[in-house]
Design a protein around this motif. Structure first.
Motif, PDB file in Angstrom:
ATOM      1  N   MET A  28       0.849  -1.190   0.000  1.00 60.31           N
ATOM      2  CA  MET A  28       0.000   0.000   0.000  1.00 60.31           C
ATOM      3  C   MET A  28       0.885   1.240   0.000  1.00 60.31           C
ATOM      4  SD  MET A  28      -2.726  -1.395   2.881  1.00 60.31           S
ATOM      5  CE  MET A  28      -4.161  -0.449   2.344  1.00 60.31           C
ATOM      6  N   LEU A  29       0.811   2.031  -1.076  1.00 59.56           N
ATOM      7  CA  LEU A  29       1.720   3.149  -1.278  1.00 59.56           C
ATOM      8  C   LEU A  29       0.983   4.479  -1.168  1.00 59.56           C
ATOM      9  CD1 LEU A  29       3.777   1.669  -4.243  1.00 59.56           C
ATOM     10  CD2 LEU A  29       4.225   1.517  -1.777  1.00 59.56           C
ATOM     11  N   HIS A  30       1.340   5.267  -0.172  1.00 63.28           N
ATOM     12  CA  HIS A  30       0.684   6.549   0.112  1.00 63.28           C
ATOM     13  C   HIS A  30       1.162   7.629  -0.849  1.00 63.28           C
ATOM     14  CE1 HIS A  30       4.235   8.606   1.721  1.00 63.28           C
ATOM     15  NE2 HIS A  30       4.593   7.418   2.198  1.00 63.28           N
ATOM     16  N   GLY A  31       0.433   8.751  -0.842  1.00 63.58           N
ATOM     17  CA  GLY A  31       0.808   9.904  -1.649  1.00 63.58           C
ATOM     18  C   GLY A  31       1.147  11.114  -0.796  1.00 63.58           C
ATOM     19  N   PHE A  32       1.111  12.275  -1.419  1.00 65.07           N
ATOM     20  CA  PHE A  32       1.405  13.565  -0.779  1.00 65.07           C
ATOM     21  C   PHE A  32       0.122  14.179  -0.239  1.00 65.07           C
ATOM     22  CE2 PHE A  32       1.730  18.179  -0.934  1.00 65.07           C
ATOM     23  CZ  PHE A  32       2.983  18.429  -0.406  1.00 65.07           C
ATOM     24  N   PRO A  33       0.153  14.751   0.951  1.00 61.29           N
ATOM     25  CA  PRO A  33       1.247  14.855   1.912  1.00 61.29           C
ATOM     26  C   PRO A  33       1.074  13.872   3.065  1.00 61.29           C
ATOM     27  CG  PRO A  33      -0.376  16.534   2.399  1.00 61.29           C
ATOM     28  CD  PRO A  33      -0.961  15.667   1.316  1.00 61.29           C
ATOM     29  N   GLU A  34       0.836  12.613   2.741  1.00 64.17           N
ATOM     30  CA  GLU A  34       0.535  11.618   3.768  1.00 64.17           C
ATOM     31  C   GLU A  34       1.794  10.833   4.145  1.00 64.17           C
ATOM     32  OE1 GLU A  34      -3.856  10.758   4.077  1.00 64.17           O
ATOM     33  OE2 GLU A  34      -3.403   9.951   2.073  1.00 64.17           O
ATOM     34  N   TYR A  35       1.598   9.667   4.713  1.00 67.41           N
ATOM     35  CA  TYR A  35       2.687   8.769   5.112  1.00 67.41           C
ATOM     36  C   TYR A  35       2.047   7.402   5.303  1.00 67.41           C
ATOM     37  CZ  TYR A  35       0.846   9.200   9.856  1.00 67.41           C
ATOM     38  OH  TYR A  35       0.032   9.163  10.954  1.00 67.41           O
ATOM     39  N   GLY A  36       2.830   6.388   5.650  1.00 71.56           N
ATOM     40  CA  GLY A  36       2.294   5.034   5.703  1.00 71.56           C
ATOM     41  C   GLY A  36       1.095   4.858   6.613  1.00 71.56           C
ATOM     42  N   GLN A 144      -2.257  23.676 -11.353  1.00 74.12           N
ATOM     43  CA  GLN A 144      -1.372  24.826 -11.111  1.00 74.12           C
ATOM     44  C   GLN A 144      -0.706  24.760  -9.735  1.00 74.12           C
ATOM     45  OE1 GLN A 144      -0.463  27.227 -13.499  1.00 74.12           O
ATOM     46  NE2 GLN A 144      -1.447  25.600 -14.683  1.00 74.12           N
ATOM     47  N   TYR A 145      -1.298  24.042  -8.795  1.00 74.46           N
ATOM     48  CA  TYR A 145      -0.695  23.915  -7.474  1.00 74.46           C
ATOM     49  C   TYR A 145       0.694  23.280  -7.555  1.00 74.46           C
ATOM     50  CZ  TYR A 145      -1.761  18.927  -7.604  1.00 74.46           C
ATOM     51  OH  TYR A 145      -1.807  17.595  -7.956  1.00 74.46           O
ATOM     52  N   ILE A 146       0.942  22.471  -8.605  1.00 72.39           N
ATOM     53  CA  ILE A 146       2.248  21.819  -8.742  1.00 72.39           C
ATOM     54  C   ILE A 146       3.350  22.861  -8.837  1.00 72.39           C
ATOM     55  CG2 ILE A 146       3.649  20.377 -10.278  1.00 72.39           C
ATOM     56  CD1 ILE A 146       1.137  18.751 -10.891  1.00 72.39           C
ATOM     57  N   ASP A 161       3.705  29.140  10.219  1.00 72.99           N
ATOM     58  CA  ASP A 161       2.517  29.115  11.087  1.00 72.99           C
ATOM     59  C   ASP A 161       2.011  27.698  11.317  1.00 72.99           C
ATOM     60  OD1 ASP A 161       2.539  31.930  11.260  1.00 72.99           O
ATOM     61  OD2 ASP A 161       1.427  32.078   9.379  1.00 72.99           O
ATOM     62  N   ASN A 162       2.966  26.804  11.676  1.00 68.40           N
ATOM     63  CA  ASN A 162       2.616  25.415  11.992  1.00 68.40           C
ATOM     64  C   ASN A 162       1.954  24.716  10.797  1.00 68.40           C
ATOM     65  OD1 ASN A 162       2.655  23.188  13.669  1.00 68.40           O
ATOM     66  ND2 ASN A 162       0.690  23.675  14.650  1.00 68.40           N
ATOM     67  N   PHE A 163       2.541  24.938   9.612  1.00 69.75           N
ATOM     68  CA  PHE A 163       2.112  24.287   8.370  1.00 69.75           C
ATOM     69  C   PHE A 163       0.706  24.716   7.935  1.00 69.75           C
ATOM     70  CE2 PHE A 163       5.192  21.489  10.419  1.00 69.75           C
ATOM     71  CZ  PHE A 163       6.117  21.300   9.401  1.00 69.75           C
ATOM     72  N   ALA A 164       0.368  25.966   8.199  1.00 68.61           N
ATOM     73  CA  ALA A 164      -0.986  26.443   7.884  1.00 68.61           C
ATOM     74  C   ALA A 164      -1.310  26.316   6.405  1.00 68.61           C
ATOM     75  CB  ALA A 164      -1.142  27.893   8.339  1.00 68.61           C
ATOM     76  N   LEU A 165      -0.368  26.681   5.526  1.00 65.81           N
ATOM     77  CA  LEU A 165      -0.640  26.633   4.101  1.00 65.81           C
ATOM     78  C   LEU A 165      -0.719  25.191   3.607  1.00 65.81           C
ATOM     79  CD1 LEU A 165      -1.151  28.365   1.613  1.00 65.81           C
ATOM     80  CD2 LEU A 165       1.327  28.387   1.190  1.00 65.81           C
ATOM     81  N   LEU A 166       0.102  24.317   4.158  1.00 66.65           N
ATOM     82  CA  LEU A 166       0.029  22.908   3.767  1.00 66.65           C
ATOM     83  C   LEU A 166      -1.287  22.295   4.238  1.00 66.65           C
ATOM     84  CD1 LEU A 166       1.381  20.582   2.355  1.00 66.65           C
ATOM     85  CD2 LEU A 166       2.637  20.066   4.455  1.00 66.65           C
ATOM     86  N   GLU A 167      -1.733  22.675   5.424  1.00 69.94           N
ATOM     87  CA  GLU A 167      -3.036  22.215   5.885  1.00 69.94           C
ATOM     88  C   GLU A 167      -4.149  22.734   4.979  1.00 69.94           C
ATOM     89  OE1 GLU A 167      -6.069  22.462   9.727  1.00 69.94           O
ATOM     90  OE2 GLU A 167      -3.982  23.115   9.956  1.00 69.94           O
ATOM     91  N   GLN A 168      -4.049  23.987   4.569  1.00 66.75           N
ATOM     92  CA  GLN A 168      -5.037  24.544   3.649  1.00 66.75           C
ATOM     93  C   GLN A 168      -5.037  23.785   2.327  1.00 66.75           C
ATOM     94  OE1 GLN A 168      -4.604  28.780   2.999  1.00 66.75           O
ATOM     95  NE2 GLN A 168      -5.749  28.696   1.093  1.00 66.75           N
ATOM     96  N   PHE A 169      -3.841  23.453   1.836  1.00 61.61           N
ATOM     97  CA  PHE A 169      -3.721  22.646   0.621  1.00 61.61           C
ATOM     98  C   PHE A 169      -4.429  21.306   0.800  1.00 61.61           C
ATOM     99  CE2 PHE A 169      -1.500  19.137  -1.420  1.00 61.61           C
ATOM    100  CZ  PHE A 169      -1.451  19.528  -2.742  1.00 61.61           C
ATOM    101  N   PHE A 170      -4.218  20.687   1.953  1.00 62.82           N
ATOM    102  CA  PHE A 170      -4.815  19.394   2.272  1.00 62.82           C
ATOM    103  C   PHE A 170      -6.348  19.489   2.248  1.00 62.82           C
ATOM    104  CE2 PHE A 170      -3.477  15.703   5.323  1.00 62.82           C
ATOM    105  CZ  PHE A 170      -3.971  14.783   4.418  1.00 62.82           C
ATOM    106  N   ARG A 171      -6.871  20.565   2.802  1.00 66.11           N
ATOM    107  CA  ARG A 171      -8.309  20.685   2.974  1.00 66.11           C
ATOM    108  C   ARG A 171      -9.032  21.323   1.793  1.00 66.11           C
ATOM    109  NH1 ARG A 171      -9.917  20.027   8.305  1.00 66.11           N
ATOM    110  NH2 ARG A 171      -8.270  20.027   9.884  1.00 66.11           N
ATOM    111  N   HIS A 172      -8.324  22.071   0.934  1.00 61.75           N
ATOM    112  CA  HIS A 172      -8.983  22.917  -0.063  1.00 61.75           C
ATOM    113  C   HIS A 172      -9.827  22.107  -1.038  1.00 61.75           C
ATOM    114  CE1 HIS A 172      -9.790  26.238  -2.721  1.00 61.75           C
ATOM    115  NE2 HIS A 172      -9.290  25.571  -3.748  1.00 61.75           N
ATOM    116  N   GLY A 173     -11.105  22.465  -1.125  1.00 57.70           N
ATOM    117  CA  GLY A 173     -11.988  21.888  -2.120  1.00 57.70           C
ATOM    118  C   GLY A 173     -12.282  20.421  -1.925  1.00 57.70           C
ATOM    119  N   MET A 174     -11.929  19.865  -0.782  1.00 60.69           N
ATOM    120  CA  MET A 174     -12.116  18.436  -0.568  1.00 60.69           C
ATOM    121  C   MET A 174     -13.046  18.201   0.622  1.00 60.69           C
ATOM    122  SD  MET A 174     -10.138  17.129  -2.930  1.00 60.69           S
ATOM    123  CE  MET A 174      -8.649  17.442  -3.882  1.00 60.69           C
TER     124      MET A 174
END
Length: 291
Positions: A28-36, A144-146, A161-174
């Motif tokens: 089972m192979l995870h993607g970005f920005p996850e982990y096993g 375009q996010y790439i 800010d404790n990965f605020a933008l990465l969290e926003q990326f994770f949550r955006h539109g999903m």
């Protein structure tokens, strides 16, 4: 769930597993920005059928994270997982999501001796995806996010800010009702390990795939060896239609490269289908295996 550190190609990797070791292995192979650990929702629903193996891939979590973009070329990522497959009862069944799907496709295409069946959950084969991203249409706009993830200042911006933008990326539109604050903190812990965010972003930087500007098609595409990009084993593509990052056009023409392809849509899901409806995803896998 069991955890242990294993050695792959002379380097340490974290491996989580569910199910009895005498069962057939499922990689089972995870993607970005996850982990096993991201497979923790789905794996228990498959553990009666499989010995589920979920590594932190190179650059993620508690696995080896070398410096340098070149260390994240697909050939290296595939080599890691080939070394893992060879430690178990190969050929084995491989499941990949997001970037993990790219590695899973790489295994099926370049090490077909190791893969008996290929399962992809909202992930893309390089040729249909490149064609869609280069066309200047909806997939180009969605991708375009790439460019933001490849930017030189991406580590600073996405970790602030404790990965605020990465969290926003994770949550955006999903649909992320599954992403509780406790789970979000677990992700932040993994992202904060030294050098990990840089390594995770290097997966994007090492990819040769080209993203067109919306309305401006690209023709300067990387050379792709079409005859070597075939998936000859049985292939299941699971899809959440509400995905905002990967659109259905990103899989158009996949049958050309995977003649034994089965497509199954999981209603009411998007990119994170393995979290949103793990029981339905597991049942679709088990039903397909029974055919």
């Amino acid at each position: 769930m069991d955890t242990k550190t294993i050695e792959l190609n002379g380097q340490p990797f974290m491996l989580r597993s569910w199910g009895r070791p005498d069962l057939p292995p499922l990689l089972m192979l995870h993607g970005f920005p996850e982990y096993g650990g991201a497979w923790g929702d789905l794996a228990p629903h498959l553990a009666a059928r499989f010995h589920c193996l979920a590594p932190d891939q190179r650059g993620y979590g508690q696995s080896w994270a070398p410096d340098g973009v070149g260390n994240y070329a697909l050939s290296h990522l595939v080599s890691d997982m080939a070394a893992l497959a060879e430690q178990f009862d190969a050929p084995l069944c491989v499941l990949g999501h997001d970037w993990g799907a790219s590695v899973a496709y790489g295994l099926a295409m370049f090490r077909p001796d190791l893969v008996s069946r290929l399962i992809i959950a909202n992930g893309v084969h390089p040729v249909p995806f490149q064609r869609a991203m280069a066309a200047g249409g909806a997939q180009s706009a969605a991708s375009q996010y790439i460019n933001a993830l490849r930017a030189s200042d991406a580590v600073v911006r996405f970790s602030a800010d404790n990965f605020a933008l990465l969290e926003q990326f994770f949550r955006h539109g999903m649909g992320v009702d599954w992403l509780s604050e406790d789970r979000m903190q677990t992700y932040r812990t993994e992202w904060a390990r030294p050098g990990r965010l840089q390594a995770m972003l290097n997966w994007y930087r090492a990819s040769p795939l080209v993203v067109a500007e919306p309305g401006v098609p690209r023709t300067d595409l990387p050379e792709l060896p079409l005859d070597r990009l075939m998936v000859r084993c049985p292939h299941l593509l699971l899809w959440g239609l509400e995905d905002k990052a990967l659109l259905p056009e990103s899989t158009a023409g996949l049958e050309t490269f995977a003649p034994d392809l089965t497509r199954v849509e999981i209603p009411g899901t998007d990119h994170w289908l393995h979290h949103q409806k793990p029981e339905a995803v597991a049942q679709a896998i088990l039903d397909w295996l029974a055919t």
